[in-house]
Design an enzyme around this catalytic site. Structure first.
Site, PDB file in Angstrom:
ATOM      1  N   LYS A  51       0.835  -1.196   0.000  1.00 31.41           N
ATOM      2  CA  LYS A  51       0.000   0.000   0.000  1.00 31.41           C
ATOM      3  C   LYS A  51       0.872   1.248   0.000  1.00 31.41           C
ATOM      4  CE  LYS A  51      -3.908  -1.752   2.743  1.00 31.41           C
ATOM      5  NZ  LYS A  51      -5.029  -1.535   1.810  1.00 31.41           N
ATOM      6  N   ASP A  70      -3.179  -7.390  -1.783  1.00 27.20           N
ATOM      7  CA  ASP A  70      -3.907  -6.498  -0.878  1.00 27.20           C
ATOM      8  C   ASP A  70      -5.386  -6.884  -0.767  1.00 27.20           C
ATOM      9  OD1 ASP A  70      -4.258  -4.456   0.895  1.00 27.20           O
ATOM     10  OD2 ASP A  70      -4.156  -2.842  -0.602  1.00 27.20           O
ATOM     11  N   GLU A 125      -6.519  -9.407   0.611  1.00 27.22           N
ATOM     12  CA  GLU A 125      -6.354 -10.552   1.522  1.00 27.22           C
ATOM     13  C   GLU A 125      -7.613 -10.883   2.312  1.00 27.22           C
ATOM     14  OE1 GLU A 125      -5.635  -7.500   2.319  1.00 27.22           O
ATOM     15  OE2 GLU A 125      -6.660  -7.401   4.257  1.00 27.22           O
ATOM     16  N   ARG A 141     -10.858 -11.030   1.596  1.00 26.13           N
ATOM     17  CA  ARG A 141     -11.797 -11.994   0.992  1.00 26.13           C
ATOM     18  C   ARG A 141     -11.231 -13.405   1.039  1.00 26.13           C
ATOM     19  NH1 ARG A 141     -11.989  -8.471  -4.273  1.00 26.13           N
ATOM     20  NH2 ARG A 141     -11.808  -6.973  -2.572  1.00 26.13           N
TER      21      ARG A 141
END
Ligand code: BES
Ligand code: ZN
Ligand code: ZN
Length: 467
Positions: free
Chosen positions: A245, A315, A317, A319
């Site tokens: 990020k 990113d 992650e 789900r």
């Protein structure tokens, strides 16, 4: 520290609150004409120890104004170091009394554990409701318990990610389970491997602490075998993984375990209130970190359910950990309904900001969605439904695999995430609540502090009473 709730018309030594509707006569001559009683307008008369709060026009009144007004009173009392707040009002309904107590308790909070003594928030200790409100005694005490648990969730969400680690969440859950006689089991790496939970294992593989699924069971009904299953996303820190990020987006990612904290707060509240329901809560806990062990973009991973997932972004992650947890829980507990809370997408923040959480659900959950909406309006932890039309569900089909974790376009991100999750619940009624915008806020609102808000606990408890 618990707040003492009194029923007394004598508010001696306390801050005394009076309400005024817009246009009504001002209760004190010393008040300026400019004070007309507009919603949440305040006027403090220090020599009398009285705070007058406007409630706006009678026709536009909402019970939430009582919550907000009470929070303002708590803040003012705190700033003057007054130990109690009394409310003078002649015709409070049960719901009004509840809203006032909620506002007081939720407003009487600050995440100040890292502040030195003189920087700490002065906490009000007592609240006095009018004598006639004693008949609401039980519901008011119940609400106070729930608000204390909201404080716990706020603390967990606001604290550092090096404090609230997977180990810490497990310890906290074990302590809560012991005290409230919840049954607890924790699946660690070895067990997750044996079961083939490769999605949660992949996300957690760069962390020094094992990923884990914490399972809490509350048995509140002897007469029924039906269960409601709750699931929470518990990413103790989300760096984004190798798809790292940008700095600003990572700043608050200690809050990415808010869903798990919320489920913990709900389980604790359900047990303390003795809700006559059977509830099982699953916390999907790990960290999304970076390093030589980190999972990689476009890895194809076999889920616990047997389906393969091509993961387009490390990113995404949330789900993944939720997918394994949902299908494991659905298979193991055979619930009549699944409700899941997660800080799943930035997209929902773009849609609703911090006022409303996104709600998604399967077609067979229509009746439950309506109840969730109603519970939201009642508690003012509001949810608004977004659609899961079949075109959205179809977008989850993979090219090299059964499913893809991201859509082919950068649009409808929150809906795609929700659509993906529905692939792991079989045909069970399922509600997903995306709390990315509501679980943590940058600026305090009346009864919501900056940082962790505890959003979802009051909502879920009200909902659970209805199902
Ligand atoms: N934890 C984030 C979502 C989030 C964003 C929570 C902002 C709170 C505030 C989640 O894991 C994430 O990174 N989602 C990505 C998904 C994308 C890669 C498909 C997002 O929303 O950008
Ligand atoms: Zn992420
Ligand atoms: Zn995340």
């Amino acid at each position: 520290m618990a707040m003492e709730i009194l029923f007394s018309d004598d508010s001696n030594g306390m801050l005394s609150v009076q309400f005024m509707n817009e246009g009504d006569k001002r209760p004190f001559n010393s008040m300026p004409e400019s004070f007309t009683g507009k919603k949440l307008e305040t006027f403090y008369l220090p020599e009398k120890g009285i705070l007058v709060i406007g409630l706006g026009k009678k026709d536009d009144f909402k019970a939430d104004y009582y919550r907000r007004a009470a929070a303002k009173a708590a803040k003012l009392a705190s700033s003057y170091k007054i130990h109690g707040v009394g409310f003078a009002a002649d015709s409070l309904s049960e719901n009004d009394a509840i809203a006032i107590v909620e506002g007081m308790l939720l407003g009487n909070y600050s995440f100040d554990k890292y502040k030195s003594d003189d920087g700490k928030f002065f906490r009000v200790r007592k609240i006095a409701l009018p004598t006639y409100a004693k008949k609401y005694h039980e519901s008011v005490q119940a609400v106070a318990k729930v608000c204390t648990n909201v404080h716990m969730v706020r603390d967990l969400v606001s604290d550092n990610s090096d404090v609230v680690t997977p180990d810490f969440l497990e310890k906290t859950a074990r302590a809560i389970a012991k005290k409230n006689r919840l049954h607890i089991t924790v699946l660690h790496e070895k067990e997750l491997k044996r079961l083939g939970m490769n999605l949660i294992l992949a996300v957690g593989q760069a962390s020094a602490q094992s990923p884990r699924i914490i399972v809490l069971e509350y048995h509140g009904s002897e007469s029924s075998h039906e269960k409601v299953m709750l699931v929470g996303k518990g990413i103790c820190f989300d760096t984004g993984g190798l798809d790292i990020k940008p700095r600003d987006s990572m700043l608050d990612m200690r809050m990415d375990m808010a869903g798990a904290a919320t489920v913990l707060g709900i389980m604790k509240s359900a047990a303390e209130l003795g809700l006559r329901k059977n509830i099982v809560g699953l916390l999907a806990v790990t960290e999304n970190l970076i390093g030589e062990k980190a999972y990689r973009p476009k890895d194809i991973i076999r889920a616990y359910s047997g389906l393969t997932v091509e993961n387009f972004d490390t990113d995404a992650e949330g789900r993944l950990v939720l997918a394994d947890t949902l299908s494991y829980g659905a298979r193991k507990f055979n619930p009549k309904l699944i409700v899941e809370f997660s800080t799943l997408t930035g997209s929902i923040v773009g849609t609703f900001g911090s006022h409303v959480a996104g709600m998604f659900g399967t077609g067979n959950a229509a009746e439950y969605k309506k109840k969730m909406y109603d519970a939201g309006m009642q508690t003012y932890e509001r949810v608004w439904e977004l659609p899961l039309f079949e075109e959205y569900l179809d977008e989850t089909a993979g090219d090299r695999s059964d499913l893809r974790s991201l859509g082919k376009t950068r649009y409808n991100g929150a809906i795609f995430g929700a659509a993906f999750l529905t692939k792991f619940v079989g045909d069970r009624p399922f509600i997903h609540i995306d709390v990315a915008g509501t679980a943590m806020i940058d600026e305090a609102k009346d009864y919501m502090p900056k940082d962790g808000t505890g959003f979802g606990v009051r909502l879920a408890i009200e909902f659970l009473k209805k199902v």
